[in-house]
Design a protein around this motif. Structure first.
Motif, mmCIF file in Angstrom:
data_model
loop_
_atom_site.group_PDB
_atom_site.id
_atom_site.type_symbol
_atom_site.label_atom_id
_atom_site.label_comp_id
_atom_site.label_asym_id
_atom_site.label_seq_id
_atom_site.Cartn_x
_atom_site.Cartn_y
_atom_site.Cartn_z
ATOM 1 N N MET A 38 0.842 -1.165 0.000
ATOM 2 C CA MET A 38 0.000 0.000 0.000
ATOM 3 C C MET A 38 0.892 1.234 0.000
ATOM 4 S SD MET A 38 -1.396 2.737 1.859
ATOM 5 C CE MET A 38 -0.979 2.596 3.551
ATOM 6 N N ALA A 39 0.581 2.164 -0.891
ATOM 7 C CA ALA A 39 1.282 3.437 -0.934
ATOM 8 C C ALA A 39 0.366 4.461 -1.592
ATOM 9 C CB ALA A 39 2.578 3.317 -1.719
ATOM 10 N N PHE A 40 0.368 5.677 -1.072
ATOM 11 C CA PHE A 40 -0.447 6.728 -1.671
ATOM 12 C C PHE A 40 0.247 8.075 -1.519
ATOM 13 C CE2 PHE A 40 -1.605 7.095 2.715
ATOM 14 C CZ PHE A 40 -1.841 8.443 2.908
ATOM 15 N N PHE A 41 -0.096 8.996 -2.418
ATOM 16 C CA PHE A 41 0.385 10.376 -2.360
ATOM 17 C C PHE A 41 -0.707 11.255 -2.942
ATOM 18 C CE2 PHE A 41 2.509 13.858 -4.758
ATOM 19 C CZ PHE A 41 2.863 14.623 -3.663
ATOM 20 N N ALA A 42 -1.191 12.197 -2.137
ATOM 21 C CA ALA A 42 -2.258 13.103 -2.569
ATOM 22 C C ALA A 42 -1.914 14.520 -2.137
ATOM 23 C CB ALA A 42 -3.596 12.675 -1.963
ATOM 24 N N GLY A 43 -2.344 15.473 -2.942
ATOM 25 C CA GLY A 43 -2.088 16.874 -2.636
ATOM 26 C C GLY A 43 -3.351 17.695 -2.698
ATOM 27 N N LEU A 44 -3.247 18.899 -2.203
ATOM 28 C CA LEU A 44 -4.374 19.825 -2.183
ATOM 29 C C LEU A 44 -4.297 20.710 -3.419
ATOM 30 C CD1 LEU A 44 -6.778 20.783 -0.441
ATOM 31 C CD2 LEU A 44 -5.207 22.391 0.639
ATOM 32 N N GLY A 45 -5.357 20.697 -4.240
ATOM 33 C CA GLY A 45 -5.364 21.449 -5.484
ATOM 34 C C GLY A 45 -5.622 22.934 -5.309
ATOM 35 N N GLU A 46 -6.544 23.309 -4.447
ATOM 36 C CA GLU A 46 -6.950 24.704 -4.257
ATOM 37 C C GLU A 46 -6.748 25.121 -2.800
ATOM 38 O OE1 GLU A 46 -8.145 26.675 -6.760
ATOM 39 O OE2 GLU A 46 -7.867 25.026 -8.182
ATOM 40 N N ASN A 47 -6.613 26.430 -2.604
ATOM 41 C CA ASN A 47 -6.519 26.967 -1.242
ATOM 42 C C ASN A 47 -7.818 26.737 -0.486
ATOM 43 O OD1 ASN A 47 -3.996 27.957 -1.861
ATOM 44 N ND2 ASN A 47 -4.652 30.075 -2.076
ATOM 45 N N LYS A 48 -7.716 26.662 0.838
ATOM 46 C CA LYS A 48 -8.887 26.590 1.717
ATOM 47 C C LYS A 48 -8.923 27.869 2.536
ATOM 48 C CE LYS A 48 -9.982 22.311 0.720
ATOM 49 N NZ LYS A 48 -11.135 21.995 -0.066
ATOM 50 N N GLY A 49 -10.131 28.283 2.925
ATOM 51 C CA GLY A 49 -10.295 29.505 3.705
ATOM 52 C C GLY A 49 -11.083 29.272 4.964
ATOM 53 N N GLN A 50 -11.773 30.310 5.399
ATOM 54 C CA GLN A 50 -12.543 30.286 6.645
ATOM 55 C C GLN A 50 -13.541 29.123 6.661
ATOM 56 O OE1 GLN A 50 -11.933 32.443 9.208
ATOM 57 N NE2 GLN A 50 -13.318 31.157 10.377
ATOM 58 N N ILE A 51 -13.622 28.419 7.790
ATOM 59 C CA ILE A 51 -14.598 27.337 7.978
ATOM 60 C C ILE A 51 -15.286 27.533 9.323
ATOM 61 C CG2 ILE A 51 -13.470 25.648 6.493
ATOM 62 C CD1 ILE A 51 -12.124 24.437 8.953
ATOM 63 N N GLU A 52 -16.482 26.995 9.466
ATOM 64 C CA GLU A 52 -17.279 27.150 10.686
ATOM 65 C C GLU A 52 -16.895 26.156 11.782
ATOM 66 O OE1 GLU A 52 -19.441 29.676 11.163
ATOM 67 O OE2 GLU A 52 -18.737 30.380 9.206
ATOM 68 N N GLU A 53 -16.391 24.996 11.376
ATOM 69 C CA GLU A 53 -16.001 23.956 12.339
ATOM 70 C C GLU A 53 -14.896 23.110 11.727
ATOM 71 O OE1 GLU A 53 -19.353 20.600 11.215
ATOM 72 O OE2 GLU A 53 -19.783 21.994 12.834
ATOM 73 N N ASN A 54 -14.247 22.312 12.551
ATOM 74 C CA ASN A 54 -13.226 21.398 12.041
ATOM 75 C C ASN A 54 -13.859 20.492 10.993
ATOM 76 O OD1 ASN A 54 -11.595 22.523 14.000
ATOM 77 N ND2 ASN A 54 -11.589 20.729 15.310
ATOM 78 N N ILE A 55 -13.150 20.279 9.890
ATOM 79 C CA ILE A 55 -13.684 19.435 8.821
ATOM 80 C C ILE A 55 -12.599 18.470 8.335
ATOM 81 C CG2 ILE A 55 -15.372 21.129 7.994
ATOM 82 C CD1 ILE A 55 -13.379 21.782 5.704
ATOM 83 N N ASP A 56 -13.046 17.339 7.772
ATOM 84 C CA ASP A 56 -12.096 16.422 7.146
ATOM 85 C C ASP A 56 -11.428 17.147 5.987
ATOM 86 O OD1 ASP A 56 -12.963 14.535 8.929
ATOM 87 O OD2 ASP A 56 -13.818 13.188 7.438
#
Length: 185
Positions: free
Chosen positions: A1-19
């Motif tokens: 098992m091996a994986f590599f994933a990245g974040l494509g876009e920026n994230k901003g303000q959120i109301e609560e902790n999210i996955d």
């Protein structure tokens, strides 16, 4: 098992902790990284290596927690004051088949930088379910010669493809293998 994933876009303000959803999946050997839930489901019991890289947007804070079955393992925090900052952390976990590992973005520091500056990766070091993968003991000898030195190379290449990283670690641990195995029990 091996994986590599990245974040494509920026994230901003959120109301609560999210996955935290890493949407750019570049490697997913064994399909343990679920493209829908963005969680890793452990395919077999063993020792696993995870790396998290978090980049904060300019002048902002970004933080994520590495989770294992709902329990926080570690927090990765980046604070870009005044310009840019990246933080990373590594975890080596002894996991059981069916366990889940994922990241949670914290609402108090949600400004994570995308565009592949932030990433999540992991791979299996070795399988603890399969007895054929046990290393020879230092006291296993034939004609007075240690099987550990003689069989390090043979043992490593006998392993299946999913143990590629394991073979490297096995080579590195040949001399200290006995202490390593005792520590893992």
């Amino acid at each position: 098992m091996a994986f590599f994933a990245g974040l494509g876009e920026n994230k901003g303000q959120i109301e609560e902790n999210i996955d935290l959803v890493f949407d750019k999946v570049h490697t997913n050997v064994g399909d343990a990284y679920d493209k829908q839930t963005r969680r890793v489901t452990i395919p077999f019991s063993g020792l696993y290596h995870f790396t998290v890289v978090i980049a904060a947007q300019g002048g902002q804070k970004a933080a994520a927690m590495l989770m294992n079955n709902g329990t926080m393992v570690e927090t990765i925090w980046a604070e870009s004051i005044p310009l840019w900052a990246t933080s990373s952390n590594t975890a080596i976990l002894n996991l059981t088949s069916g366990d889940q590992v994922w990241l949670v973005l914290l609402k108090r520091a949600p400004y994570i930088h995308g565009y592949m500056y932030s990433s999540f990766s992991g791979y299996s070091l070795f399988d603890t379910e399969n007895e054929e993968n046990e290393a020879p003991q230092d006291d296993d000898k034939i004609n007075g010669k240690s099987l550990v030195r003689k069989n390090c190379k043979k043992f490593a290449f006998k392993s299946k493809v999913r143990y590629t990283k394991r073979t490297l670690i096995f080579f590195l641990l040949c001399k200290t293998k006995r202490r390593f195995i005792q520590m893992m029990q």
